[in-house]
Design a protein around this motif. Structure first.
Motif: not given
Length: 129
Positions: A100-129
């Protein structure tokens, strides 16, 4: 989303060991560039403004300021940043509040590093960058 140097990432966590561990993991990705680390909400807000990261990995428990509050503050001024909530809590209410605050994803620190890497890649194109 990425500039010529890669996807710029800011790590926000009050535990130095977590920040350093994330940095090591993320820097193994050739298109990721960790541009800064913040240990609290105030520092995160300042670094987000000066470093203009593409992605912020945001811990929930930051001491004086809550990660949800920090996310709202940053995104109210820099809506083109992709925030990923990252916490030891797997509480669905926290995940919902972070989104609700605007985060695109929420991960537990118990997730694998691959999940975090995937979440970063899934942020998608960001306008203005």
């Amino acid at each position: 989303m990425a500039n010529n140097n890669g996807i710029k990432i800011l790590i926000v966590d009050d535990h130095k060991a977590i920040r350093e561990g994330l940095k090591v993991i993320l820097q193994l990705e050739p298109d990721f560039l960790v541009v800064g680390e913040a240990e609290d909400g105030k520092q995160a807000i300042n670094l987000a403004q000066t470093l203009t990261p593409d992605v912020i990995i945001m811990d929930i428990d930051l001491g004086e300021m809550h990660g949800i509050e920090v996310t709202e503050h940053i995104l109210s001024r820099q809506s083109d940043i992709c925030v990923i909530g990252f916490s030891m809590h797997s509480d669905q209410d926290l995940a919902r509040d972070m989104c609700k605050a605007g985060a695109k994803a929420y991960l537990s620190k118990n997730e694998s590093p691959e999940q975090l890497i995937l979440a970063i890649r899934n942020c998608g194109p960001i306008q203005g960058k």
